[in-house]
Design a protein around this motif. Structure first.
Motif, PDB file in Angstrom:
ATOM      1  N   ALA A 138     -35.698  69.817 -10.020  1.00 37.39           N
ATOM      2  CA  ALA A 138     -34.711  68.919  -9.420  1.00 37.39           C
ATOM      3  C   ALA A 138     -34.356  69.369  -8.008  1.00 37.39           C
ATOM      4  O   ALA A 138     -34.146  68.537  -7.113  1.00 37.39           O
ATOM      5  CB  ALA A 138     -33.449  68.868 -10.290  1.00 37.39           C
ATOM      6  N   LEU A 139     -34.301  70.685  -7.802  1.00 37.94           N
ATOM      7  CA  LEU A 139     -34.018  71.201  -6.459  1.00 37.94           C
ATOM      8  C   LEU A 139     -35.142  70.860  -5.487  1.00 37.94           C
ATOM      9  O   LEU A 139     -34.896  70.535  -4.318  1.00 37.94           O
ATOM     10  CB  LEU A 139     -33.809  72.717  -6.528  1.00 37.94           C
ATOM     11  N   VAL A 140     -36.377  70.901  -5.971  1.00 35.18           N
ATOM     12  CA  VAL A 140     -37.520  70.506  -5.134  1.00 35.18           C
ATOM     13  C   VAL A 140     -37.378  69.049  -4.711  1.00 35.18           C
ATOM     14  O   VAL A 140     -37.510  68.712  -3.522  1.00 35.18           O
ATOM     15  CB  VAL A 140     -38.850  70.723  -5.893  1.00 35.18           C
ATOM     16  N   MET A 141     -37.096  68.169  -5.667  1.00 32.42           N
ATOM     17  CA  MET A 141     -36.969  66.740  -5.359  1.00 32.42           C
ATOM     18  C   MET A 141     -35.807  66.478  -4.403  1.00 32.42           C
ATOM     19  O   MET A 141     -35.932  65.707  -3.443  1.00 32.42           O
ATOM     20  CB  MET A 141     -36.767  65.950  -6.656  1.00 32.42           C
ATOM     21  N   ALA A 142     -34.655  67.136  -4.654  1.00 34.89           N
ATOM     22  CA  ALA A 142     -33.492  66.929  -3.785  1.00 34.89           C
ATOM     23  C   ALA A 142     -33.751  67.473  -2.382  1.00 34.89           C
ATOM     24  O   ALA A 142     -33.318  66.879  -1.389  1.00 34.89           O
ATOM     25  CB  ALA A 142     -32.263  67.605  -4.391  1.00 34.89           C
ATOM     26  N   SER A 143     -34.466  68.584  -2.288  1.00 35.63           N
ATOM     27  CA  SER A 143     -34.781  69.162  -0.975  1.00 35.63           C
ATOM     28  C   SER A 143     -35.665  68.218  -0.170  1.00 35.63           C
ATOM     29  O   SER A 143     -35.461  68.040   1.045  1.00 35.63           O
ATOM     30  CB  SER A 143     -35.485  70.519  -1.152  1.00 35.63           C
ATOM     31  N   LEU A 144     -36.644  67.621  -0.841  1.00 31.34           N
ATOM     32  CA  LEU A 144     -37.507  66.664  -0.143  1.00 31.34           C
ATOM     33  C   LEU A 144     -36.708  65.445   0.305  1.00 31.34           C
ATOM     34  O   LEU A 144     -36.861  64.970   1.437  1.00 31.34           O
ATOM     35  CB  LEU A 144     -38.647  66.238  -1.068  1.00 31.34           C
ATOM     36  N   ASP A 145     -35.855  64.919  -0.576  1.00 35.10           N
ATOM     37  CA  ASP A 145     -35.008  63.770  -0.215  1.00 35.10           C
ATOM     38  C   ASP A 145     -34.142  64.090   0.989  1.00 35.10           C
ATOM     39  O   ASP A 145     -34.070  63.330   1.961  1.00 35.10           O
ATOM     40  CB  ASP A 145     -34.106  63.390  -1.402  1.00 35.10           C
ATOM     41  N   ASN A 146     -33.453  65.227   0.904  1.00 32.80           N
ATOM     42  CA  ASN A 146     -32.517  65.612   1.957  1.00 32.80           C
ATOM     43  C   ASN A 146     -33.235  65.860   3.274  1.00 32.80           C
ATOM     44  O   ASN A 146     -32.804  65.383   4.333  1.00 32.80           O
ATOM     45  CB  ASN A 146     -31.758  66.859   1.502  1.00 32.80           C
ATOM     46  N   GLY A 147     -34.326  66.611   3.213  1.00 33.25           N
ATOM     47  CA  GLY A 147     -35.048  66.949   4.435  1.00 33.25           C
ATOM     48  C   GLY A 147     -35.665  65.729   5.103  1.00 33.25           C
ATOM     49  O   GLY A 147     -35.571  65.560   6.325  1.00 33.25           O
ATOM     50  N   MET A 148     -36.278  64.847   4.313  1.00 33.75           N
ATOM     51  CA  MET A 148     -36.886  63.650   4.896  1.00 33.75           C
ATOM     52  C   MET A 148     -35.820  62.705   5.453  1.00 33.75           C
ATOM     53  O   MET A 148     -36.055  62.028   6.451  1.00 33.75           O
ATOM     54  CB  MET A 148     -37.765  62.950   3.863  1.00 33.75           C
ATOM     55  N   SER A 149     -34.655  62.665   4.826  1.00 31.25           N
ATOM     56  CA  SER A 149     -33.561  61.841   5.357  1.00 31.25           C
ATOM     57  C   SER A 149     -33.082  62.393   6.698  1.00 31.25           C
ATOM     58  O   SER A 149     -32.792  61.635   7.629  1.00 31.25           O
ATOM     59  CB  SER A 149     -32.408  61.784   4.360  1.00 31.25           C
ATOM     60  N   MET A 150     -32.978  63.732   6.791  1.00 27.00           N
ATOM     61  CA  MET A 150     -32.551  64.336   8.058  1.00 27.00           C
ATOM     62  C   MET A 150     -33.548  64.052   9.173  1.00 27.00           C
ATOM     63  O   MET A 150     -33.174  63.900  10.339  1.00 27.00           O
ATOM     64  CB  MET A 150     -32.376  65.842   7.889  1.00 27.00           C
TER      65      MET A 150
ATOM     66  N   LEU B  44     -40.586  78.738  -6.710  1.00 29.68           N
ATOM     67  CA  LEU B  44     -39.615  79.310  -5.768  1.00 29.68           C
ATOM     68  C   LEU B  44     -40.258  79.513  -4.395  1.00 29.68           C
ATOM     69  O   LEU B  44     -39.609  79.288  -3.366  1.00 29.68           O
ATOM     70  CB  LEU B  44     -39.082  80.639  -6.311  1.00 29.68           C
ATOM     71  N   ILE B  45     -41.523  79.919  -4.397  1.00 31.07           N
ATOM     72  CA  ILE B  45     -42.233  80.049  -3.118  1.00 31.07           C
ATOM     73  C   ILE B  45     -42.378  78.682  -2.456  1.00 31.07           C
ATOM     74  O   ILE B  45     -42.206  78.537  -1.230  1.00 31.07           O
ATOM     75  CB  ILE B  45     -43.616  80.697  -3.339  1.00 31.07           C
ATOM     76  N   ALA B  46     -42.655  77.644  -3.279  1.00 26.67           N
ATOM     77  CA  ALA B  46     -42.778  76.282  -2.741  1.00 26.67           C
ATOM     78  C   ALA B  46     -41.448  75.828  -2.125  1.00 26.67           C
ATOM     79  O   ALA B  46     -41.432  75.209  -1.056  1.00 26.67           O
ATOM     80  CB  ALA B  46     -43.210  75.320  -3.846  1.00 26.67           C
ATOM     81  N   ILE B  47     -40.329  76.140  -2.800  1.00 26.01           N
ATOM     82  CA  ILE B  47     -39.017  75.775  -2.256  1.00 26.01           C
ATOM     83  C   ILE B  47     -38.777  76.485  -0.926  1.00 26.01           C
ATOM     84  O   ILE B  47     -38.277  75.884   0.038  1.00 26.01           O
ATOM     85  CB  ILE B  47     -37.907  76.111  -3.270  1.00 26.01           C
ATOM     86  N   ALA B  48     -39.153  77.772  -0.861  1.00 25.33           N
ATOM     87  CA  ALA B  48     -38.982  78.528   0.387  1.00 25.33           C
ATOM     88  C   ALA B  48     -39.791  77.901   1.518  1.00 25.33           C
ATOM     89  O   ALA B  48     -39.317  77.799   2.666  1.00 25.33           O
ATOM     90  CB  ALA B  48     -39.395  79.982   0.172  1.00 25.33           C
ATOM     91  N   ILE B  49     -41.007  77.448   1.196  1.00 21.95           N
ATOM     92  CA  ILE B  49     -41.851  76.804   2.213  1.00 21.95           C
ATOM     93  C   ILE B  49     -41.228  75.478   2.653  1.00 21.95           C
ATOM     94  O   ILE B  49     -41.175  75.174   3.854  1.00 21.95           O
ATOM     95  CB  ILE B  49     -43.273  76.588   1.657  1.00 21.95           C
ATOM     96  N   ILE B  50     -40.743  74.682   1.688  1.00 22.35           N
ATOM     97  CA  ILE B  50     -40.115  73.395   2.014  1.00 22.35           C
ATOM     98  C   ILE B  50     -38.893  73.613   2.887  1.00 22.35           C
ATOM     99  O   ILE B  50     -38.712  72.936   3.913  1.00 22.35           O
ATOM    100  CB  ILE B  50     -39.733  72.647   0.716  1.00 22.35           C
ATOM    101  N   TRP B  51     -38.040  74.565   2.509  1.00 24.90           N
ATOM    102  CA  TRP B  51     -36.832  74.838   3.293  1.00 24.90           C
ATOM    103  C   TRP B  51     -37.189  75.359   4.686  1.00 24.90           C
ATOM    104  O   TRP B  51     -36.549  74.992   5.671  1.00 24.90           O
ATOM    105  CB  TRP B  51     -35.950  75.845   2.559  1.00 24.90           C
ATOM    106  N   GLY B  52     -38.221  76.219   4.742  1.00 27.49           N
ATOM    107  CA  GLY B  52     -38.635  76.742   6.043  1.00 27.49           C
ATOM    108  C   GLY B  52     -39.148  75.631   6.954  1.00 27.49           C
ATOM    109  O   GLY B  52     -38.825  75.594   8.155  1.00 27.49           O
ATOM    110  N   PHE B  53     -39.934  74.720   6.383  1.00 30.48           N
ATOM    111  CA  PHE B  53     -40.476  73.617   7.181  1.00 30.48           C
ATOM    112  C   PHE B  53     -39.364  72.718   7.719  1.00 30.48           C
ATOM    113  O   PHE B  53     -39.322  72.414   8.914  1.00 30.48           O
ATOM    114  CB  PHE B  53     -41.445  72.797   6.330  1.00 30.48           C
ATOM    115  N   PHE B  54     -38.449  72.297   6.827  1.00 32.76           N
ATOM    116  CA  PHE B  54     -37.381  71.403   7.265  1.00 32.76           C
ATOM    117  C   PHE B  54     -36.406  72.107   8.205  1.00 32.76           C
ATOM    118  O   PHE B  54     -35.840  71.482   9.108  1.00 32.76           O
ATOM    119  CB  PHE B  54     -36.635  70.825   6.060  1.00 32.76           C
TER     120      PHE B  54
END
Length: 385
Positions: free
Chosen positions: A343-355, A25-35
């Motif tokens: 799965a949320l981690v993978m989708a977040s990376l896909d979505n963020g890198m696409s953006m 969950l902390i990793a997801i927060a970091i990914i979302w914060g970065f993107f």
């Protein structure tokens, strides 16, 4: 290394094992914060988060089945191609034969169950390694898909089918769902305390359970408010929540679920204790086939078309989601909610890198690296070294 260094490393492994989901969950927060920072807040808008969750639902549905397969000590590399085949078949039946949606769903799920059971039979009863069965299925199912579609996109599918992938719950129903889930969380927490007290088991401090319920309530409130501020809760996300509840119950509260873990932990001991190991593996693959059918239907509905390339590399995302979520590659260990967080981690990376318009090749490099990292973490935290 000194004894103090080794002890510190051992303590770190214990902490990571115990709080792996919190780390995710902390990793997801970091990914979302970065993107969010890189897109000037565009990543965390209600519209994009709604798209992100709908995008995640396909991988999440596959992960629900894949986590059971991996817990049982097997692997299925055919899920991406089977998703594409069943989604393409549903599109063909809808567009060319105008089948009612209900009948189309039954046929797709039936074919998924049959093909999943075929994979299970080849693995459990004929003794063919599941890696080879999956690899053969990956090629065969993709070939059948290309054959029935002629390599062409099948479109447009009916509005009823499109609703499965693009529909939303009305805001009022979303609020009602959030309240119902919160009441359920409170009831389950209280029942757990009552049962533990009845059997003389130690109880967690009351404030801890109260804090857990408050956190769940806050997450549900944020979830419902965010999605309702766009168009509502997407139907695929609702389906994923239902599968989370169903599979969590099956895996933790039923004899079949306990047998899956037992088979993956020690298959020979489980067999000697009288469990039909072959039947357990057969039905695990059957469930995986049904999940491929559901994911294929949602994917076709989301795209409003059946594509011959649908599900390409879907097995990578599903397997990576399971490993990232804490499922052990050795089998015998894993959770449904962990796989969905993966799965949320993978989708977040896909979505963020696409953006950010990151090249496709870089996206593949990042996802492959994360898969290897997740397995390394599993190996290093479970080893005695």
């Amino acid at each position: 290394m000194t004894s103090s260094t080794l002890a510190s490393m051992a303590d770190l492994k214990q902490v990571f094992r115990r709080y792996k989901i919190i780390a995710l969950l902390i990793a997801i927060a970091i990914i979302w914060g970065f993107f969010s920072f890189m897109t000037d807040g565009g990543f965390v808008t209600p519209r994009n988060l709604s798209n992100l969750l709908r995008q995640m639902s396909v991988t999440g549905i596959l992960a629900c089945g894949m986590v059971l397969v991996i817990i049982a000590g097997e692997i299925d590399l055919s899920v991406g191609s089977l998703l594409g085949l069943l989604g393409g078949l549903a599109a063909l039946l809808d567009v060319s034969h105008h089948l009612p949606l209900a009948l189309n769903l039954v046929l797709a799920l039936g074919f998924g169950l049959a093909l999943g059971l075929l994979n299970g039979y080849l693995t459990a009863y004929l003794g063919i390694p599941s890696f080879i069965v999956g690899l053969g299925g990956m090629l065969a199912f993709r070939g059948i898909l290309l054959g029935i579609t002629g390599g062409l996109t099948i479109a447009p599918v009916s509005d009823n089918m499109v609703y499965l992938g693009q529909g939303y719950l009305p805001p009022q129903m979303g609020v009602a769902l959030g309240i119902a889930l919160f009441v359920l969380a409170v009831a389950l927490t209280w029942m757990s305390r009552v049962n533990r007290s009845r059997h003389g088991l130690p109880l967690a401090a009351l404030w801890r359970d109260a804090l857990k319920v408050v956190v769940i309530g806050a997450v549900l409130l944020a979830f419902v408010r965010t999605l309702n501020s766009y168009d509502g809760i997407p139907v695929p996300v609702l389906l994923l929540l239902a599968l989370l509840g169903l599979f969590s119950y099956v895996s933790t509260q039923t004899v079949f679920g306990r047998r899956i873990y037992s088979v993956g932990s020690n298959m020979e001991a489980t067999r000697l204790s009288g469990v039909n190991v072959q039947a357990v593996k057969l039905w695990v693959f059957g469930i995986m086939g049904v999940m491929c059918a559901l994911a294929g239907l949602v994917n076709t509905a989301r795209l409003a078309a059946g594509s011959p390339s649908a599900g390409n590399m879907g097995e990578l995302d599903a397997i990576a989601a399971c490993f990232i979520g804490g499922t052990s590659m050795r089998g015998g260990s894993g959770t449904i909610y962990g796989a969905l967080i993966g799965a949320l981690v993978m989708a977040s990376l896909d979505n963020g890198m696409s953006m950010l318009d990151v090249g496709t090749y870089w996206q593949m490099i990042v996802k492959g690296s994360i898969l290897v990292l997740a397995v390394w973490v599993d190996v290093s935290t479970r080893s005695g070294r």
